[in-house]
Design a protein around this motif. Sequence first.
Motif, PDB file in Angstrom:
ATOM      1  N   LEU A   1       0.836  -1.202   0.000  1.00  0.00           N
ATOM      2  CA  LEU A   1       0.000   0.000   0.000  1.00  0.00           C
ATOM      3  C   LEU A   1       0.872   1.254   0.000  1.00  0.00           C
ATOM      4  CD1 LEU A   1      -2.852  -0.938   2.512  1.00  0.00           C
ATOM      5  CD2 LEU A   1      -2.716  -1.346   0.058  1.00  0.00           C
ATOM      6  N   ALA A   2       0.820   1.981  -1.119  1.00  0.00           N
ATOM      7  CA  ALA A   2       1.657   3.176  -1.251  1.00  0.00           C
ATOM      8  C   ALA A   2       1.235   4.261  -0.270  1.00  0.00           C
ATOM      9  CB  ALA A   2       1.570   3.691  -2.687  1.00  0.00           C
ATOM     10  N   ASP A   3      -0.015   4.179   0.205  1.00  0.00           N
ATOM     11  CA  ASP A   3      -0.536   5.234   1.079  1.00  0.00           C
ATOM     12  C   ASP A   3      -0.559   4.813   2.549  1.00  0.00           C
ATOM     13  OD1 ASP A   3      -2.431   3.296   0.586  1.00  0.00           O
ATOM     14  OD2 ASP A   3      -4.131   4.667   0.645  1.00  0.00           O
TER      15      ASP A   3
ATOM     16  N   GLN B   1      -0.482   7.577   5.102  1.00  0.00           N
ATOM     17  CA  GLN B   1      -1.727   8.346   5.146  1.00  0.00           C
ATOM     18  C   GLN B   1      -2.817   7.574   5.888  1.00  0.00           C
ATOM     19  OE1 GLN B   1       0.438   8.265   2.604  1.00  0.00           O
ATOM     20  NE2 GLN B   1      -0.081   9.715   0.994  1.00  0.00           N
ATOM     21  N   LEU B   2      -2.853   6.246   5.660  1.00  0.00           N
ATOM     22  CA  LEU B   2      -3.833   5.420   6.366  1.00  0.00           C
ATOM     23  C   LEU B   2      -3.551   5.424   7.871  1.00  0.00           C
ATOM     24  CD1 LEU B   2      -4.033   2.409   3.882  1.00  0.00           C
ATOM     25  CD2 LEU B   2      -5.950   3.874   4.547  1.00  0.00           C
TER      26      LEU B   2
ATOM     27  N   ALA C   1      -2.045   7.819   9.543  1.00  0.00           N
ATOM     28  CA  ALA C   1      -2.421   9.125  10.090  1.00  0.00           C
ATOM     29  C   ALA C   1      -3.941   9.231  10.239  1.00  0.00           C
ATOM     30  CB  ALA C   1      -1.898  10.243   9.183  1.00  0.00           C
ATOM     31  N   ALA C   2      -4.660   8.665   9.270  1.00  0.00           N
ATOM     32  CA  ALA C   2      -6.126   8.705   9.347  1.00  0.00           C
ATOM     33  C   ALA C   2      -6.626   7.866  10.519  1.00  0.00           C
ATOM     34  CB  ALA C   2      -6.729   8.212   8.033  1.00  0.00           C
TER      35      ALA C   2
ATOM     36  N   ALA D   1      -6.053   9.681  13.702  1.00  0.00           N
ATOM     37  CA  ALA D   1      -6.965  10.823  13.861  1.00  0.00           C
ATOM     38  C   ALA D   1      -8.393  10.366  14.163  1.00  0.00           C
ATOM     39  CB  ALA D   1      -6.935  11.691  12.601  1.00  0.00           C
TER      40      ALA D   1
ATOM     41  N   ASP E   1     -15.480   5.176   8.484  1.00  0.00           N
ATOM     42  CA  ASP E   1     -14.190   5.075   9.175  1.00  0.00           C
ATOM     43  C   ASP E   1     -13.615   3.657   9.099  1.00  0.00           C
ATOM     44  OD1 ASP E   1     -14.133   7.767   9.981  1.00  0.00           O
ATOM     45  OD2 ASP E   1     -15.471   7.321  11.655  1.00  0.00           O
TER      46      ASP E   1
ATOM     47  N   GLU F   1     -13.247   1.893   6.614  1.00  0.00           N
ATOM     48  CA  GLU F   1     -12.424   1.677   5.414  1.00  0.00           C
ATOM     49  C   GLU F   1     -10.927   1.817   5.740  1.00  0.00           C
ATOM     50  OE1 GLU F   1     -13.912   4.668   2.759  1.00  0.00           O
ATOM     51  OE2 GLU F   1     -12.546   6.220   3.493  1.00  0.00           O
ATOM     52  N   VAL F   2     -10.633   2.575   6.784  1.00  0.00           N
ATOM     53  CA  VAL F   2      -9.225   2.712   7.200  1.00  0.00           C
ATOM     54  C   VAL F   2      -8.756   1.436   7.899  1.00  0.00           C
ATOM     55  CG1 VAL F   2      -7.638   3.994   8.670  1.00  0.00           C
ATOM     56  CG2 VAL F   2      -9.468   5.207   7.457  1.00  0.00           C
TER      57      VAL F   2
ATOM     58  N   LEU G   1     -10.128  -1.559   8.023  1.00  0.00           N
ATOM     59  CA  LEU G   1     -10.211  -2.779   7.217  1.00  0.00           C
ATOM     60  C   LEU G   1      -8.955  -2.940   6.367  1.00  0.00           C
ATOM     61  CD1 LEU G   1     -13.957  -2.562   6.216  1.00  0.00           C
ATOM     62  CD2 LEU G   1     -12.884  -4.624   7.139  1.00  0.00           C
ATOM     63  N   GLN G   2      -8.239  -1.850   6.153  1.00  0.00           N
ATOM     64  CA  GLN G   2      -6.981  -1.955   5.415  1.00  0.00           C
ATOM     65  C   GLN G   2      -5.783  -2.133   6.350  1.00  0.00           C
ATOM     66  OE1 GLN G   2      -6.728   0.423   1.580  1.00  0.00           O
ATOM     67  NE2 GLN G   2      -8.153   1.718   2.703  1.00  0.00           N
TER      68      GLN G   2
ATOM     69  N   ARG H   1      -3.431  -6.272   7.752  1.00  0.00           N
ATOM     70  CA  ARG H   1      -2.032  -6.247   7.323  1.00  0.00           C
ATOM     71  C   ARG H   1      -1.087  -6.123   8.510  1.00  0.00           C
ATOM     72  NH1 ARG H   1      -1.815  -5.208   1.333  1.00  0.00           N
ATOM     73  NH2 ARG H   1      -3.960  -4.784   0.783  1.00  0.00           N
TER      74      ARG H   1
ATOM     75  N   ARG I   1      -3.677  -9.459   3.278  1.00  0.00           N
ATOM     76  CA  ARG I   1      -4.423  -8.347   2.682  1.00  0.00           C
ATOM     77  C   ARG I   1      -5.752  -8.188   3.382  1.00  0.00           C
ATOM     78  NH1 ARG I   1      -2.658 -11.210  -1.955  1.00  0.00           N
ATOM     79  NH2 ARG I   1      -0.761 -10.212  -2.683  1.00  0.00           N
TER      80      ARG I   1
END
Lengths: 210, 506
Positions: free
Chosen positions: B58-60, B63-64, B66-67, B70, B270, B272-273, B275-276, B280, B286
Amino acid sequence: MSGREQILGRIRRALADAGPAPEIPRDYLRTHGDRTPDATADLLAAHLTEYRATVHRAAGDAVAPLLARLLAERGARSVLVPAGLPPHWLAAADQVRIDDRSDSTPYELDAVDSVVTGCALAIAETGTIVLDGGPGQGRRRISLVPDHHICVVRVPDQVVDSVPQAVALLDPTRPLTWISGPSATSDIELDRVEGVHGPRTLEVVLLTAQ
Amino acid sequence: MTGTGGTGPGAPTDLGMPGFPPFPAAAREAVRDDTLRANLRRATHTIRDKRARAVAELADWEQLRAAGKAVKDHTLRHLDRYLIQLEAAVTAAGGTVHWAVDAAEANRIVTDLVLATGEREVVKVKSMATQETGLNEALEAAGIAAYETDLAELIVQLGHDRPSHILVPAIHRNRGEIRDVFAAEMGRWGRPAPGGLGDDPRELAEAARLHLREKFLRAKVAVSGANFMVAETGTMVVFESEGNGRMCLTLPETLISVVGIEKVVPTFRDLEVFLQTLPRSSTAERMNPYTTMWTGLGPSQGAESDGPTAFHLVLLDNGRTDTLADEVGRQALRCIRCSACLNVCPVYERAGGHAYGSVYPGPIGAILSPQLRGTASEIDASLPYASTLCGACYEVCPVAIDIPEVLVHLRERVAQGGPVTREGIRVRIRPARGHTAERAAMRAARLLLDHPGALRAGERLLARARRLRPRRLPGPGRAWTDSRELPPVPAEPFRDWWARERGGRA
């Protein structure tokens, strides 16, 4: 004072010194990579396979002979059928049909060999199918107790790329079951073993219109 | 019946581990156990390497992360509001919400609910909250048998043992030990293990499947935990792999979920964050094989009914609001129990989970347990020291809990005392026993450093007496030299050497 009032009071006192709540940054990606619908379906197939689901493809009416063959190869004598499953899917299968009913006992479900369901959607990046109890999917337990689950995914309209796309489409008030490969455990020396309590065999049919 | 320790109703909570030795003593035992160390080393290294690969997809990821941080901080800031919203949503969907201030109250609520059904056995899906409260023992005292259904939890329960890892509670057991436990104990609980059971994981999992299926099919009452609760919809979420969760959550007539108040998130989106990030970070996949989400009793009843016909949610405080009151320490409540911090921790890898004396082992346990239960006991006062402060735990944490920062904060509290909140009341605690010598030493150091003449004189005296250096320190310093060599004293103080060699230069 009730437990509720005590807990809420403690929370409010605990936060007396707290600053403003942070904004939630949503700058993470909506999808990972840019794919054509065909590439998305291929990625779904690859990820399902990696988690030891068996993937088949069928187009149009070919779904009926395929399902008949998969059930026969399994040696299934009975098959659970949720309400709203397209009738022609099982037109060629000769197993005993068992309807998904609210009053069937867990023991009755345990005696069924296979179950065929549709799904709400499937997620390519994670190799996940999601059931929401809608037409053709039935109650949560029917995709759990029988040892063999065949799930039909309509491609491309039921396939999304990513988890955020899936969450945006799902209705949280429906009972949701996310399935990524068959039941598995890694609790013994981290050796992955498929099939503990859920179905030991998961077959996914990617069904295209023609 | 389980070895998870615990409390009866009315007893103070101990996070499931009563009377355990402080970390240094427990860790000393553990590091001498070669089998345990080998099992742990292999397991933690395997899973941490896999995790790194899963995260790199996951390239992000940042960001995930940090989300996720938060979302949790935002929720904690308005925890009262979101719990009230959650309660309303669950109630509207046909569920009943209970509030439990402490372990004893949670156990009493669950016991009464089970007794009211007329049943005398329950199936359980992995719930650290009920291990924390010692629910199994409370149920047993009321004549109710509680069956753990996660394979690892079953191994732990049948082995009269305690969990040692958040994700893989039987990580300290190898296949041969598991075979022996199954062969000896399954018959006492239900369907016995097949004769001639071998130690292949496949065979062992099959034995567990048969043993537990009998219980799943007949169970009328289930007790679960939850990974997340959604305030806006009242949706409960359980992540799992084996299907034992689905069995417990969908087959019985009555479902009782015991969940810490910090598990709430504001919106369905929320998820969606997490679950990723959760799969992992924990199993390095995944996605975990099964995730179940349910909202009260569902949208309809009767012919459409899907799942239990009665749902109870028990919201558990048990030290969480006290933790929330600590500005530095409250970030521990962000924890989503992924266990990534355990697998990278050099101390956990050698000491094992049992040394932490709590259902929450590893780095997160070292900051969570002393906050949930306070630092009055020797084990809790020792936990903030069960770390090298290397920072690896912070690096992998998917919600960016600065564990080293909290460890240092808690060390200060243990050594110096200060204001804390216990059971909702602001109190000032005294320094923990055993840390008086440390404080005396710090005071002496301050005196010497403030008086350079005295320091110089002391150093010279020490240098002259260096042959008299003892191997071990007397008195309170002995604990330090039990596991360390006392460093040699140099023939000449550094400052004298500097003055002689370099003193004349500019």
